[in-house]
Design a protein around this motif. Sequence first.
Motif, PDB file in Angstrom:
ATOM      1  N   PRO A   4      -7.184   8.522  -4.011  1.00 19.99           N
ATOM      2  CA  PRO A   4      -7.872   7.810  -2.927  1.00 19.99           C
ATOM      3  C   PRO A   4      -9.306   7.495  -3.329  1.00 19.99           C
ATOM      4  CG  PRO A   4      -7.757  10.155  -2.429  1.00 19.99           C
ATOM      5  CD  PRO A   4      -7.012   9.962  -3.724  1.00 19.99           C
ATOM      6  N   GLY A  17      -1.686   8.934  -7.792  1.00 16.52           N
ATOM      7  CA  GLY A  17      -2.338   8.256  -6.675  1.00 16.52           C
ATOM      8  C   GLY A  17      -3.667   8.909  -6.337  1.00 16.52           C
ATOM      9  N   SER A  57       0.815  -1.187   0.000  1.00 16.08           N
ATOM     10  CA  SER A  57       0.000   0.000   0.000  1.00 16.08           C
ATOM     11  C   SER A  57       0.854   1.243   0.000  1.00 16.08           C
ATOM     12  CB  SER A  57      -0.914  -0.006   1.216  1.00 16.08           C
ATOM     13  OG  SER A  57      -1.728   1.140   1.268  1.00 16.08           O
ATOM     14  N   CYS A 110      -2.758   0.224  -4.251  1.00 16.92           N
ATOM     15  CA  CYS A 110      -2.280   0.800  -5.519  1.00 16.92           C
ATOM     16  C   CYS A 110      -2.787   0.042  -6.747  1.00 16.92           C
ATOM     17  CB  CYS A 110      -0.756   0.870  -5.537  1.00 16.92           C
ATOM     18  SG  CYS A 110      -0.045   1.729  -4.122  1.00 16.92           S
ATOM     19  N   ASN A 114      -5.179   3.281  -7.179  1.00 21.42           N
ATOM     20  CA  ASN A 114      -6.029   3.500  -6.012  1.00 21.42           C
ATOM     21  C   ASN A 114      -5.203   3.399  -4.735  1.00 21.42           C
ATOM     22  OD1 ASN A 114      -8.017   3.623  -4.073  1.00 21.42           O
ATOM     23  ND2 ASN A 114      -9.331   2.076  -4.988  1.00 21.42           N
ATOM     24  N   THR A 115      -4.975   4.509  -4.073  1.00 21.25           N
ATOM     25  CA  THR A 115      -4.171   4.503  -2.845  1.00 21.25           C
ATOM     26  C   THR A 115      -4.923   3.878  -1.668  1.00 21.25           C
ATOM     27  OG1 THR A 115      -4.893   6.762  -2.310  1.00 21.25           O
ATOM     28  CG2 THR A 115      -2.827   6.515  -3.539  1.00 21.25           C
ATOM     29  N   ASN A 116      -6.219   3.641  -1.829  1.00 20.69           N
ATOM     30  CA  ASN A 116      -7.009   2.986  -0.778  1.00 20.69           C
ATOM     31  C   ASN A 116      -7.147   1.491  -1.007  1.00 20.69           C
ATOM     32  OD1 ASN A 116      -7.456   5.317   0.690  1.00 20.69           O
ATOM     33  ND2 ASN A 116      -9.383   5.795  -0.346  1.00 20.69           N
ATOM     34  N   CYS A 128       2.691   3.724  -3.383  1.00 22.53           N
ATOM     35  CA  CYS A 128       2.178   4.871  -4.128  1.00 22.53           C
ATOM     36  C   CYS A 128       1.707   5.939  -3.147  1.00 22.53           C
ATOM     37  CB  CYS A 128       1.042   4.448  -5.064  1.00 22.53           C
ATOM     38  SG  CYS A 128      -0.358   3.663  -4.242  1.00 22.53           S
ATOM     39  N   ILE A 129       1.818   7.171  -3.575  1.00 28.27           N
ATOM     40  CA  ILE A 129       1.466   8.303  -2.723  1.00 28.27           C
ATOM     41  C   ILE A 129       0.256   9.016  -3.305  1.00 28.27           C
ATOM     42  CG2 ILE A 129       2.250  10.558  -1.867  1.00 28.27           C
ATOM     43  CD1 ILE A 129       5.076   9.471  -1.865  1.00 28.27           C
ATOM     44  N   ALA A 130      -0.691   9.336  -2.468  1.00 31.70           N
ATOM     45  CA  ALA A 130      -1.878  10.060  -2.923  1.00 31.70           C
ATOM     46  C   ALA A 130      -1.480  11.461  -3.360  1.00 31.70           C
ATOM     47  CB  ALA A 130      -2.914  10.116  -1.807  1.00 31.70           C
TER      48      ALA A 130
END
Length: 312
Positions: free
Chosen positions: A311, A309, A91, A160, A155-157, A94-96
């Motif tokens: 969310p 990224g 998770s 990724c 998807n950062t949630n 990747c950075i949002a």
Amino acid sequence: MTRNHDVPHDHDMGLQHDLERIAALRERRRVLGYLLSSGAAAFAAACGGGGGNSSTSAASSSSSSSSTASSSSSSSSSSSSSSSSSSSSSSGTCIADPEETAGPYPSDGSNTVNGQASNVLMSSGVVRSDIRSSFGSSTNTAPGVPVALTLNLVNTNNLCAPLVGYAVYLWHCTRDGTYSLYSSSIQNENYLRGVQVSDSSGNVTFTSIFPGCYSGRYPHIHFEVYPSLALATLYTNKILTSQMAMPRDICNTVYSGATGYSASVTNLASATTANDNVFGDNTAAQIAAQTPTLSGSVAAGYTGSIVIGVPA
């Protein structure tokens, strides 16, 4: 034969004597039974039997089994912890992208030009990969160094995972720092704007030009992410608005080596991501995530990519 009547016999000693003899006999039988029972127990113990040892053995076996189960449970817990750590690690790859301003020139229905709502998203032809030319009443092309840029939506949630079927609206300034549809000189143009839908890998690719650097801002590209193409018609449906920061080394190369970017050389000299009014409050990790990786040359153009990224 003459009997000696002075020697007493059992049968003629009287009732009291007989009772005492019976009691003594019973006592001997009780003692003999006890001794025989003890001997049997000792013999059984020597042969490995006996309730006491059996219980001890069972307890030992139970303890061993419990220990094994405990060890197995500990191993399972360790494995679960490792799996959880692995998931967290995945998770964290990747950075949002931070939410950024759309700026004064989005043409997504959020503002007006000359008193009229400006919304290129409602125009037929806005869904396209190559955004260098205008579409509709004008077919003029924005000059500049070509750039083919792929955005990978994740998807950062959700560890990724690629975001499939999402729409990206992308826009930026010309090589001399003006915006189509807003700047008076190119108000009738709508180039350097377009929409693409992410594929099965979460990718969208735009072919455009390298943006210039105008006074007061670090070189950048705007974009909005929508949950679907059907919803990419009005700014109120967007789920992310953000910006990309162009790599400074490429900026220096393009601005000093390509035609039409001369004003950008001076503007870039006083602009950094640190003093920029948009990127200035972001962390180093966020700036790194917001900067696309590019390769190429002024003569051949540039290609590159960036992970976006979201969310979702």
